[in-house]
Write a protein that holds these residues in place. Structure first.
Motif, short mmCIF file in Angstrom:
data_model
loop_
_atom_site.label_atom_id
_atom_site.label_comp_id
_atom_site.label_asym_id
_atom_site.label_seq_id
_atom_site.Cartn_x
_atom_site.Cartn_y
_atom_site.Cartn_z
N VAL A 140 -4.67 4.46 -2.85
CA VAL A 140 -6.13 5.22 -2.66
C VAL A 140 -5.79 6.77 -2.88
O VAL A 140 -5.09 7.37 -2.15
N GLY B 81 3.49 1.11 5.24
CA GLY B 81 4.32 1.81 6.03
C GLY B 81 3.78 1.71 7.49
O GLY B 81 2.37 1.78 7.71
N ASN C 135 -1.62 8.78 10.83
CA ASN C 135 -2.65 7.91 11.59
C ASN C 135 -2.10 7.06 12.03
O ASN C 135 -2.53 6.56 13.27
N ALA C 136 -1.09 6.32 11.65
CA ALA C 136 -0.45 4.92 12.11
C ALA C 136 -1.52 3.80 12.47
O ALA C 136 -1.51 3.42 13.44
N ALA C 137 -2.53 3.82 11.74
CA ALA C 137 -3.46 3.15 11.90
C ALA C 137 -4.24 2.29 10.88
O ALA C 137 -4.94 1.20 10.86
N THR C 138 -3.93 2.59 9.35
CA THR C 138 -4.22 2.04 8.39
C THR C 138 -4.22 0.57 8.23
O THR C 138 -4.88 -0.46 7.97
N ALA D 108 0.94 -1.17 0.08
CA ALA D 108 0.02 0.06 0.11
C ALA D 108 0.84 1.30 0.12
O ALA D 108 1.57 1.39 0.94
N ASN E 230 5.30 8.28 0.03
CA ASN E 230 5.54 8.32 1.42
C ASN E 230 6.78 7.55 1.73
O ASN E 230 6.94 6.26 1.27
N SER F 50 1.69 7.28 7.56
CA SER F 50 1.89 8.22 6.28
C SER F 50 2.21 9.25 6.88
O SER F 50 2.19 9.91 7.83
N ASP G 121 6.32 3.99 2.79
CA ASP G 121 6.04 3.19 1.87
C ASP G 121 7.06 2.67 1.19
O ASP G 121 7.26 1.61 0.51
P1 AMP Z 1 -1.51 6.02 8.02
O1 AMP Z 1 -2.57 5.04 9.02
O2 AMP Z 1 -2.43 7.16 7.59
O3 AMP Z 1 -0.56 6.67 9.17
O4 AMP Z 1 -0.94 5.18 7.16
C1 AMP Z 1 -0.35 4.01 7.22
C2 AMP Z 1 0.04 3.29 5.94
O5 AMP Z 1 -1.06 2.91 5.45
C3 AMP Z 1 0.79 4.16 4.96
O6 AMP Z 1 2.16 4.02 4.91
C4 AMP Z 1 0.36 3.38 3.87
O7 AMP Z 1 1.19 2.04 3.58
C5 AMP Z 1 -1.00 2.97 4.07
N1 AMP Z 1 -1.93 3.87 3.47
C6 AMP Z 1 -2.49 5.06 4.18
N2 AMP Z 1 -3.36 5.67 3.49
C7 AMP Z 1 -3.18 5.24 2.13
C8 AMP Z 1 -3.51 5.57 0.68
N3 AMP Z 1 -4.33 6.67 0.57
N4 AMP Z 1 -3.19 4.73 -0.10
C9 AMP Z 1 -2.56 3.73 0.01
N5 AMP Z 1 -1.88 3.43 1.20
C10 AMP Z 1 -2.27 4.25 2.15
#
Ligand code: AMP
Length: 412
Positions: free
Chosen positions: A218, A273, A281-284, A161, A191, A276, A194
């Protein structure tokens, strides 16, 4: 609150009350500060021999025989604890909801991986007169991509992702509609977390014949740039999930979209990752794992997989500690920055990437709705002045309240 002079302290009164109910062994607190306070009170009230003061965490540690656990036991223990908690809170919540007029609980259907979430009817957010809010519990499930069929698998498949992250320039303007910053003030890039996730996927894939690395993002049309960068480094194909007007401060909504692709592609491993760099958010990743029922190892600094049912992951914990665990495959791994040095794409590799396939996929309209939260409106503060409030939390809260009353009005 300052202790009134000449009077017994509340903490002394409490320990005396405790002693007066009869012989007790342990006086339990649930706060480390209280522990010290009641320890002192026990001494000053002359009750040192009467009982011991312990934090409830110490009792829990004793009850679960924490001393005998090794780090290897931690993930399964955490799973068991969270499953129990979810089970209990879910039942209580449903019980409470029954009693409240319009609220109703919708039982989770389908897979056990579904996450219950509270959702509010959003109509309220942009309307002038807010209609009454209705809440319901509904299961969170992977998004559906009508018409998307993943190519047949010829070997192991790794999904990465990658997010097209925005870097905001110093000068910017709120976009029309007041829900975002105007897009021309952003610089976009892959990112950095990523980039590391992609590198880890490419290295893992290199040890197997016929393996395939698929990158997914996304985002709006511009996010294809980020996919192309990943393809230039060696990924085989890319998927861009059309994000519509979805706000990205909502990791659950993004996780649902990614989960829909995981369901379609059935990869052995998903690399994300840890966070982002724009939303952090460190949650996805972990939400995604939960949605598709994959195991998850977060904050990985090294991985080793021989293609079997278990993968060895080294995770970074607080304070530089490392934790090695065996994660069942399929799994989602979220990679920490610095875990590897991502490869560089030469001009030739970039040129070759232009011919690699990128498919745009669109989810069902309902899947583009926010899940965890939505942006109502954003605005820059008209007065650019900062006040630093110091002091204890009570005083600070009072000062904040006074400021709000002074500038916005209101009575509570
Ligand atoms: P976050 O939870 O926003 O800190 O993102 C953590 C990880 O989720 C990122 O490092 C990506 O691997 C994945 N991720 C978050 N947003 C997206 C996005 N819009 N498209 C693809 N991967 C995403």
């Amino acid at each position: 609150m300052a202790d009134p002079p000449g009077k017994k302290k509340p903490s002394e009164l409490r320990v005396e009350e405790a002693a007066s109910i009869g012989p007790i062994d342990v006086f339990v607190t649930c706060c480390p500060k209280d522990l010290t306070m009641f320890e002192d009170a026990r001494k000053t009230a002359g009750l040192e021999q009467a009982f011991v003061v312990e934090d409830i965490a110490e009792l829990v540690a004793c009850a679960v025989e924490l001393g005998t656990l090794t780090l290897h036991d931690v993930p399964s223990l955490v799973e068991r604890i969270s499953a129990t908690v979810v089970e209990r809170i879910g039942a209580q919540l449903e019980e409470k909801l029954k009693g409240i007029g319009e609220l109703r609980a919708v039982p989770a259907s389908g897979s056990g991986a579904a996450l219950p979430v509270a959702e509010t009817a959003r109509a309220a957010s942009h309307a002038t007169a807010a209609p009454p809010q209705t809440w319901r519990i509904r299961p969170l499930t992977p998004a559906i991509f009508p018409g998307y069929v993943a190519p047949a698998k010829n070997g192991r498949r790794f999904l990465v992702a990658v997010k097209h992250v925005a870097k905001l320039s110093d000068d910017f303007r709120v976009a029309d509609g007041a829900r975002d910053i105007a897009s021309d003030y952003f610089d976009y890039q892959l990112n950095e977390f990523d980039d590391v996730a992609l590198e880890q996927a490419l290295r893992t894939a290199e040890s197997f014949r016929d393996s395939e690395v698929v990158v997914v993002t996304v985002g709006s049309a511009g996010a294809e740039d980020t996919l192309r960068k990943a393809l230039a480094k060696g990924a085989h194909r890319g998927l861009r999930i059309e994000s519509g007007t979805l706000g990205f401060a909502d990791p659950l909504a993004v996780a649902r979209l990614l989960a829909g692709i995981v369901v379609a592609e059935q990869p052995e491993l998903v690399f994300c990752g840890v966070q982002s760099s724009d939303q952090a958010n460190a949650a996805t990743g972990s939400a995604l794992a939960r949605l598709v029922g994959y195991a998850c190892a977060a904050v990985a600094v090294a991985t080793e997989w021989d293609g079997g049912g278990v993968m060895c992951v080294t995770r970074e914990l607080e304070g530089g500690l490392r934790h090695e665990i065996n994660v069942p495959v399929p799994a989602v791994i979220t990679m920490q920055a610095g875990a590897n040095i991502p490869r560089y794409a030469t001009m030739r590799m970039q040129k070759d990437a232009k011919t690699k396939p990128v498919v745009d996929v669109t989810p069902e309209a309902a899947d583009l709705a926010p899940v965890g939260g939505d942006v109502g409106a954003i605005a820059l503060p008209s007065v650019k002045r900062a006040t630093i409030l110091a002091g204890n939390p009570d005083d600070t809260a009072r000062e904040v309240l006074n400021l709000v009353r002074k500038h916005i009005g209101g009575h509570s």
